[in-house]
Design a protein around this motif. Structure first.
Motif, PDB file in Angstrom:
ATOM      1  N   VAL A 111       0.835  -1.201   0.000  1.00 15.88           N
ATOM      2  CA  VAL A 111       0.000   0.000   0.000  1.00 15.88           C
ATOM      3  C   VAL A 111       0.870   1.251   0.000  1.00 15.88           C
ATOM      4  N   GLN A 112       1.915   1.222   0.799  1.00 14.87           N
ATOM      5  CA  GLN A 112       2.808   2.385   0.836  1.00 14.87           C
ATOM      6  C   GLN A 112       3.460   2.631  -0.519  1.00 14.87           C
ATOM      7  N   VAL A 113       3.889   1.539  -1.173  1.00  6.79           N
ATOM      8  CA  VAL A 113       4.540   1.709  -2.471  1.00  6.79           C
ATOM      9  C   VAL A 113       3.527   2.189  -3.510  1.00  6.79           C
ATOM     10  N   ALA A 114       2.348   1.566  -3.501  1.00  6.74           N
ATOM     11  CA  ALA A 114       1.335   1.933  -4.505  1.00  6.74           C
ATOM     12  C   ALA A 114       0.980   3.409  -4.387  1.00  6.74           C
ATOM     13  N   GLY A 115       0.947   3.923  -3.185  1.00 13.02           N
ATOM     14  CA  GLY A 115       0.554   5.314  -2.995  1.00 13.02           C
ATOM     15  C   GLY A 115       1.714   6.292  -2.998  1.00 13.02           C
ATOM     16  N   SER A 116       2.911   5.800  -3.292  1.00 14.76           N
ATOM     17  CA  SER A 116       4.066   6.694  -3.158  1.00 14.76           C
ATOM     18  C   SER A 116       4.168   7.721  -4.287  1.00 14.76           C
ATOM     19  N   PHE A 117       3.505   7.455  -5.399  1.00 13.29           N
ATOM     20  CA  PHE A 117       3.466   8.446  -6.481  1.00 13.29           C
ATOM     21  C   PHE A 117       2.057   8.478  -7.059  1.00 13.29           C
ATOM     22  N   PHE A 118       1.655   9.637  -7.502  1.00 13.37           N
ATOM     23  CA  PHE A 118       0.392   9.765  -8.223  1.00 13.37           C
ATOM     24  C   PHE A 118       0.516  10.995  -9.100  1.00 13.37           C
ATOM     25  N   HIS A 119       0.246  10.837 -10.397  1.00  9.24           N
ATOM     26  CA  HIS A 119       0.348  11.982 -11.289  1.00  9.24           C
ATOM     27  C   HIS A 119      -1.000  12.238 -11.943  1.00  9.24           C
ATOM     28  N   ILE A 120      -1.500  13.439 -11.741  1.00  9.01           N
ATOM     29  CA  ILE A 120      -2.836  13.776 -12.234  1.00  9.01           C
ATOM     30  C   ILE A 120      -2.940  13.531 -13.731  1.00  9.01           C
ATOM     31  N   HIS A 121      -1.867  13.920 -14.458  1.00  9.19           N
ATOM     32  CA  HIS A 121      -1.978  13.869 -15.912  1.00  9.19           C
ATOM     33  C   HIS A 121      -2.149  12.449 -16.444  1.00  9.19           C
ATOM     34  N   ARG A 122      -1.808  11.445 -15.635  1.00 11.93           N
ATOM     35  CA  ARG A 122      -1.984  10.067 -16.102  1.00 11.93           C
ATOM     36  C   ARG A 122      -3.460   9.702 -16.207  1.00 11.93           C
ATOM     37  N   LEU A 123      -4.305  10.431 -15.489  1.00 12.96           N
ATOM     38  CA  LEU A 123      -5.740  10.172 -15.591  1.00 12.96           C
ATOM     39  C   LEU A 123      -6.247  10.464 -16.999  1.00 12.96           C
ATOM     40  N   ALA A 124      -5.500  11.308 -17.734  1.00 16.82           N
ATOM     41  CA  ALA A 124      -5.935  11.663 -19.082  1.00 16.82           C
ATOM     42  C   ALA A 124      -6.018  10.423 -19.964  1.00 16.82           C
ATOM     43  N   ARG A 125      -5.074   9.515 -19.796  1.00 16.80           N
ATOM     44  CA  ARG A 125      -5.072   8.298 -20.619  1.00 16.80           C
ATOM     45  C   ARG A 125      -6.304   7.449 -20.315  1.00 16.80           C
ATOM     46  N   ALA A 126      -6.605   7.315 -19.005  1.00 19.45           N
ATOM     47  CA  ALA A 126      -7.791   6.551 -18.622  1.00 19.45           C
ATOM     48  C   ALA A 126      -9.045   7.211 -19.178  1.00 19.45           C
ATOM     49  N   ALA A 127      -9.102   8.542 -19.057  1.00 18.83           N
ATOM     50  CA  ALA A 127     -10.303   9.263 -19.487  1.00 18.83           C
ATOM     51  C   ALA A 127     -10.523   9.102 -20.988  1.00 18.83           C
ATOM     52  N   ILE A 128      -9.475   9.301 -21.774  1.00 22.90           N
ATOM     53  CA  ILE A 128      -9.676   9.219 -23.226  1.00 22.90           C
ATOM     54  C   ILE A 128      -9.935   7.773 -23.654  1.00 22.90           C
ATOM     55  N   GLY A 129      -9.368   6.828 -22.932  1.00 23.22           N
ATOM     56  CA  GLY A 129      -9.626   5.416 -23.225  1.00 23.22           C
ATOM     57  C   GLY A 129     -11.090   5.078 -23.016  1.00 23.22           C
ATOM     58  N   ILE A 130     -11.636   5.502 -21.870  1.00 19.14           N
ATOM     59  CA  ILE A 130     -13.041   5.213 -21.575  1.00 19.14           C
ATOM     60  C   ILE A 130     -13.939   5.942 -22.576  1.00 19.14           C
ATOM     61  N   PHE A 131     -13.596   7.193 -22.844  1.00 18.00           N
ATOM     62  CA  PHE A 131     -14.389   7.975 -23.799  1.00 18.00           C
ATOM     63  C   PHE A 131     -14.401   7.285 -25.169  1.00 18.00           C
ATOM     64  N   ALA A 132     -13.226   6.862 -25.636  1.00 17.27           N
ATOM     65  CA  ALA A 132     -13.128   6.231 -26.958  1.00 17.27           C
ATOM     66  C   ALA A 132     -13.903   4.916 -26.988  1.00 17.27           C
ATOM     67  N   ALA A 133     -13.847   4.159 -25.880  1.00 12.59           N
ATOM     68  CA  ALA A 133     -14.567   2.885 -25.837  1.00 12.59           C
ATOM     69  C   ALA A 133     -16.072   3.122 -25.924  1.00 12.59           C
ATOM     70  N   VAL A 134     -16.563   4.102 -25.158  1.00 10.47           N
ATOM     71  CA  VAL A 134     -18.000   4.398 -25.180  1.00 10.47           C
ATOM     72  C   VAL A 134     -18.423   4.868 -26.567  1.00 10.47           C
ATOM     73  N   TRP A 135     -17.595   5.694 -27.161  1.00 11.86           N
ATOM     74  CA  TRP A 135     -17.902   6.220 -28.488  1.00 11.86           C
ATOM     75  C   TRP A 135     -17.947   5.091 -29.525  1.00 11.86           C
ATOM     76  N   ALA A 136     -16.956   4.196 -29.452  1.00  9.69           N
ATOM     77  CA  ALA A 136     -16.913   3.074 -30.388  1.00  9.69           C
ATOM     78  C   ALA A 136     -18.137   2.183 -30.193  1.00  9.69           C
TER      79      ALA A 136
END
Lengths: 267, 291
Positions: A111-136
């Motif tokens: 848990v400590q390792v998993a939470g040791s870094f978080f970058h907001i901009h990485r959410l962009a990949r998830a967001a566009i992936g979900i958006f593209a899947a829904v659109w397709a």
């Protein structure tokens, strides 16, 4: 036992919240998000352009390829967002010696390792992936029934576990060798490039490796096929979550082995 | 007064010239040290070479499927054999491209060690140019050897083909040398832009992404839409990958060879000038803190 899990979850959420807020302090964070967005668009551009030039391959249209591809990308983006600590672990924790500090704290190591870094901009990949899947899905005429939403939701959840598993596996191997880790890229960013090949024409080696060794097709192709009715058994669409859990579980074993092997680095 | 000024200018010129000679010699030395240093990481090269090979195999499979089964097979511009060679050579050249800022230089920019670098009696631009180019070329050799080796050993339809002619091979090598300079020059332009930025890598990554996409590394440029072909030929990033590979597979008319190399070198020169200009501007605003 229950309280321990609860305590770990709280620690994790606290870490993520802290990184999220400190990330917002950089006035350029949205530029990084935009950049990740452009990378994702650029990644799919070749498939789009070649379909535009050379036309469909039998029943395979670019919307189909986009759906499978987007499911894998969204899962990867989610894992990259919420398991970034493991993604960074070999270079930013192990090599620097910062890992020793985590060992001293009376909380779950993973848990400590998993939470040791978080970058907001990485959410962009998830967001566009979900958006593209829904659109397709909408282009392919799939209605938003409880069944389709459920299958896709489980696919994303399972996919997040699979890609988190890759990061954990990589971190576990890093305890033994840190120099030659680049090949892991085949299981991360390069893995979903395989989905650009229509599945009927995919060489058996790729197909088997990414179904049984690393279940990337289980979390992308099979859910998509079941939702759209491409003739795969319905049960295959629900394998994403168990497959993801199994893959993450095995990776955690490698990680535990690595931790036991660890003898501290640095001077 | 006038005489003194004249003498001053002359002395200034000699001093500038000797500084230039010293700089050039030091930069060549730095280049040698760093490229030999990065040659050591053979295991890392093997590991990253496996990515190139994997990537090439995926791309080749995708294009083979399209060339054989797509509805409009006749719309293909190169033959499949040419395309396979294009992919192998492209994957070989990608490590030369500036896809991220040199780690060592970025660390210096972020930590403020630029101040220390400025104390050296070296021209900062060429000093960093030599270092970043060497870092890339050192990593390139092994990886290129692995990618090309495996490409040549592949079975029939997956194999990297022979060059179209001896002249084609020679032009390919000349063009690759220009690619090396072009990549280094663009990498330095991006590094110079990054110099004054304290809040992130967004803009610099976007600059490098544009280069990557327009190089033909994502999709071979001959497969891009027909109306873009004129633009794709003259834009600078074709020189990253597309132009040298076209020489190899024989997709550039011989009459255009000299112009093509001149195009690559012209863009290189432009990037060098732009990089120096940006760097000079950035350094004027640099604030050194601490002691």
């Amino acid at each position: 036992m229950k309280s321990a899990v609860w305590r770990d979850a709280r620690v994790y959420l606290k870490y993520i919240r802290m990184h999220f807020l400190s990330g917002l302090e950089y006035k350029g964070w949205w530029m990084m998000a935009l950049q990740v967005l452009l990378v994702c668009v650029a990644d799919f551009l070749p498939s789009f352009l070649i379909f535009a030039r050379m036309g469909d391959i039998g029943a395979w249209t670019w919307e189909r390829i986009l759906l499978i591809y987007a499911l894998a990308v969204a899962s990867f983006g989610l894992a990259e967002s919420f398991c970034r600590g493991f993604d960074y672990f070999p270079w930013h924790m192990l090599r620097s010696g910062n890992f020793d500090r985590l060992l001293l704290r009376p909380r779950s190591l993973a848990v400590q390792v998993a939470g040791s870094f978080f970058h907001i901009h990485r959410l962009a990949r998830a967001a566009i992936g979900i958006f593209a899947a829904v659109w397709a899905l909408s282009r392919l005429g799939v209605p938003a029934t409880a069944f389709s939403v459920g299958v896709i939701g489980l696919a994303l959840l399972g996919g997040t576990l699979v890609y988190s598993g890759v990061f954990v596996l990589c971190s576990g191997i890093a305890f033994f060798t840190i120099k030659a880790l680049d090949w892991i890229y085949i299981l991360t960013n390069a893995s979903y490039q395989v989905t650009r090949i229509p599945i009927d024409y995919m060489p058996g080696l790729f197909r088997r490796a990414f179904t049984f060794l690393m279940p990337m097709l289980v979390i992308s192709y099979y859910p998509a096929a079941v939702v759209c009715g491409w003739g795969e058994p319905v049960a295959a669409g629900f394998l994403a979550l168990p497959a993801g859990a199994a893959f993450l579980g095995l990776s955690l074993l490698v990680w535990k082995l690595g931790v036991r092997h660890y003898q501290s680095t640095g001077s | 007064m006038g005489k003194g000024k004249g003498m001053g200018v002359a002395m200034d010129r000699t001093r500038k010239f000797s500084l230039f000679v010293c700089s050039a010699r030091a930069c060549i030395g730095l280049f040698r040290i760093r490229s030999i240093e990065s040659l050591q990481y053979r295991a890392a090269a093997l590991s990253s070479g496996s990515i190139s090979v994997f990537w090439a195999l995926i791309e080749i499979t995708v294009y083979t499927v399209f060339y054989r089964y797509a509805a409009h097979r006749e719309a293909a511009t190169l033959t499949l054999a040419q395309m396979v060679s294009y992919i192998w050579l492209g994957q070989t050249l990608v490590p030369l491209h500036p896809l991220s800022i040199d780690d060592e230089l970025l660390a210096k920019i972020n930590s403020g060690d630029v101040g220390v670098e400025l104390c050296r009696p070296l021209d900062l631009y060429f000093h960093w140019f030599a270092k970043s180019a060497a870092g890339r070329v050192g990593r390139f050799w092994w990886r290129a050897l692995i990618t090309l080796g495996i490409g040549l050993l592949m079975p029939g339809p997956l194999r990297l083909g022979a060059p179209v002619s001896a002249a084609g091979l020679i032009m390919f090598l000349v063009s690759v040398a220009s690619t090396f300079l072009l990549s280094a020059a663009y990498g330095m332009l991006v590094t110079a832009v990054r110099l004054g930025i304290t809040w992130g890598d967004g803009p610099t990554y976007m600059m490098m992404l544009v280069g990557g996409v327009l190089s033909g590394g994502y999709l071979p440029l001959p497969l891009w839409p027909d109306f873009m072909q004129g633009f794709l030929y003259v834009q600078p990033f074709a020189g990253y990958l597309d132009l040298p590979v076209r020489f190899y597979v024989g997709a550039i008319p011989p009459g255009r060879a000299a112009a093509t190399i001149a195009l690559q070198l012209g863009w290189t020169l432009l990037f060098v000038c732009a990089g120096r200009l940006v760097m000079r501007g950035r350094l004027r605003g640099v604030i050194i803190q601490g002691g």
